[in-house]
Motif scaffolding. Sequence first.
Motif, PDB file in Angstrom:
ATOM      1  N   UNK A 150       0.832  -1.205   0.000  1.00  0.00           N
ATOM      2  CA  UNK A 150       0.000   0.000   0.000  1.00  0.00           C
ATOM      3  C   UNK A 150       0.866   1.254   0.000  1.00  0.00           C
ATOM      4  N   UNK A 151       1.826   1.305   0.900  1.00  0.00           N
ATOM      5  CA  UNK A 151       2.669   2.489   1.025  1.00  0.00           C
ATOM      6  C   UNK A 151       3.537   2.704  -0.202  1.00  0.00           C
ATOM      7  N   UNK A 152       3.875   1.614  -0.902  1.00  0.00           N
ATOM      8  CA  UNK A 152       4.661   1.724  -2.129  1.00  0.00           C
ATOM      9  C   UNK A 152       3.802   2.032  -3.350  1.00  0.00           C
ATOM     10  N   UNK A 153       2.485   2.026  -3.169  1.00  0.00           N
ATOM     11  CA  UNK A 153       1.589   2.300  -4.283  1.00  0.00           C
ATOM     12  C   UNK A 153       1.395   1.140  -5.230  1.00  0.00           C
ATOM     13  N   UNK A 154       1.737  -0.069  -4.775  1.00  0.00           N
ATOM     14  CA  UNK A 154       1.628  -1.244  -5.641  1.00  0.00           C
ATOM     15  C   UNK A 154       0.286  -1.952  -5.523  1.00  0.00           C
ATOM     16  N   UNK A 155      -0.515  -1.623  -4.529  1.00  0.00           N
ATOM     17  CA  UNK A 155      -1.787  -2.324  -4.323  1.00  0.00           C
ATOM     18  C   UNK A 155      -2.771  -1.408  -3.621  1.00  0.00           C
ATOM     19  N   UNK A 156      -4.059  -1.734  -3.791  1.00  0.00           N
ATOM     20  CA  UNK A 156      -5.127  -1.047  -3.078  1.00  0.00           C
ATOM     21  C   UNK A 156      -5.593  -1.847  -1.870  1.00  0.00           C
ATOM     22  N   UNK A 157      -5.362  -3.163  -1.924  1.00  0.00           N
ATOM     23  CA  UNK A 157      -5.884  -4.061  -0.899  1.00  0.00           C
ATOM     24  C   UNK A 157      -4.872  -5.196  -0.717  1.00  0.00           C
ATOM     25  N   UNK A 158      -4.627  -5.564   0.523  1.00  0.00           N
ATOM     26  CA  UNK A 158      -3.657  -6.623   0.827  1.00  0.00           C
ATOM     27  C   UNK A 158      -4.337  -7.690   1.675  1.00  0.00           C
ATOM     28  N   UNK A 159      -4.120  -8.950   1.300  1.00  0.00           N
ATOM     29  CA  UNK A 159      -4.668 -10.095   2.023  1.00  0.00           C
ATOM     30  C   UNK A 159      -3.522 -10.850   2.679  1.00  0.00           C
ATOM     31  N   UNK A 160      -3.643 -11.125   3.965  1.00  0.00           N
ATOM     32  CA  UNK A 160      -2.635 -11.916   4.657  1.00  0.00           C
ATOM     33  C   UNK A 160      -2.922 -13.401   4.507  1.00  0.00           C
ATOM     34  N   UNK A 161      -1.995 -14.137   3.912  1.00  0.00           N
ATOM     35  CA  UNK A 161      -2.184 -15.567   3.654  1.00  0.00           C
ATOM     36  C   UNK A 161      -1.760 -16.383   4.877  1.00  0.00           C
ATOM     37  N   UNK A 162      -2.735 -16.874   5.625  1.00  0.00           N
ATOM     38  CA  UNK A 162      -2.452 -17.635   6.847  1.00  0.00           C
ATOM     39  C   UNK A 162      -1.814 -18.983   6.574  1.00  0.00           C
ATOM     40  N   UNK A 163      -2.076 -19.556   5.393  1.00  0.00           N
ATOM     41  CA  UNK A 163      -1.567 -20.891   5.084  1.00  0.00           C
ATOM     42  C   UNK A 163      -0.060 -20.886   4.829  1.00  0.00           C
ATOM     43  N   UNK A 164       0.529 -19.699   4.667  1.00  0.00           N
ATOM     44  CA  UNK A 164       1.972 -19.623   4.441  1.00  0.00           C
ATOM     45  C   UNK A 164       2.755 -20.030   5.686  1.00  0.00           C
TER      46      UNK A 164
END
Length: 344
Positions: A103-117
């Motif tokens: 978000x701060x880098x301007x690369x995305x509007x929305x970020x999902x945290x992948x719990x399965x990682x």
Amino acid sequence: MSEYDDVCVLLPTMNEAETVARVVADFRDAGFERLLVIDGGSTDETRSIAREAGARVVEQSGRGKGQAVREAVRDHVDASYVLMADADATYDAGDAAAMLGPLLDGDADHVVGNRFADMRPGAMTRLNRIGNRLINLAFRAIHRENYRDILSGYRAFTRESFERLHLTADGFGIETEMAVECVKNRLSVSVVPVTYRERPGGSATNLHPIRDGGVIFLELYRKAKTNNPLFYFGSAGVASTAAGILLAAFVLYRYLAFGISHEVIAVGAVGATILGIQLLVFGVLADMIHSLHVEQIERYERAVDDRAPRRPSEVGEPDAAEGRGPDARGGESARREGPGDARD
């Protein structure tokens, strides 16, 4: 000044007295000063404990996590970025920097945290794990995107992008609805690996796997009406046609083998088959209309981008310091760069 001054950590709570202080303290230690706890009417000491830990506490006007998130962002958040997490200490505040990075880098509007990682032992029951996998597979099949973990409660998003989402779910279906709306509005989404831990002893989950899982599946199917109409109508058409064919086969078998006719069942078989074929045809037509609609939106956005003024460096013009910049031509200083369309 902290790099997270324009970030609000949003923590929806419901009877989280055992863990909320720890969660608030962890995010404060990670450099976040703006923490908002929106409580759904806890009957324990969640609100007072959260206040003592340093969070701003608001009691939501309605019920359910979905309603809490919508109300919090709409009425109580004035930061440009929102980091949303559960208050049950299953998520790691140390992953916050990675969540906010796109978000701060301007690369995305929305970020999902992948719990399965990085899912720790005991963090999720086998039933929940299977259910999560099935829901993610269904989402990928219906909405043609792979966000890996659409039920994750660890999210980061810009407030501006959140306001573009049409959200109506009141309960745990809010995460699914947010993922679907991101696809529908063609938001740029990044998936970040996060750690998912077992709930600390003494804290109880508010999730009911069977009931809430059924609601989530229904939400996925309902949203397919506008995102993938061929699947929405086609699946119902296939089911109706298959039922009609099976009924017809039963009637034919009984008539040929035993000479017994089933007029009522035969009429139902014909009706089900005709309905199924009609739904399939309607699904194809609706899919064509949807494709044309998406194409028109893309053309409109390209036209807006083409009409937007460009920076001097983009058109090979000297800047204002050389006497030919915007200010030298009459004081124009407003420049707007068209939105990107990058996808993870």
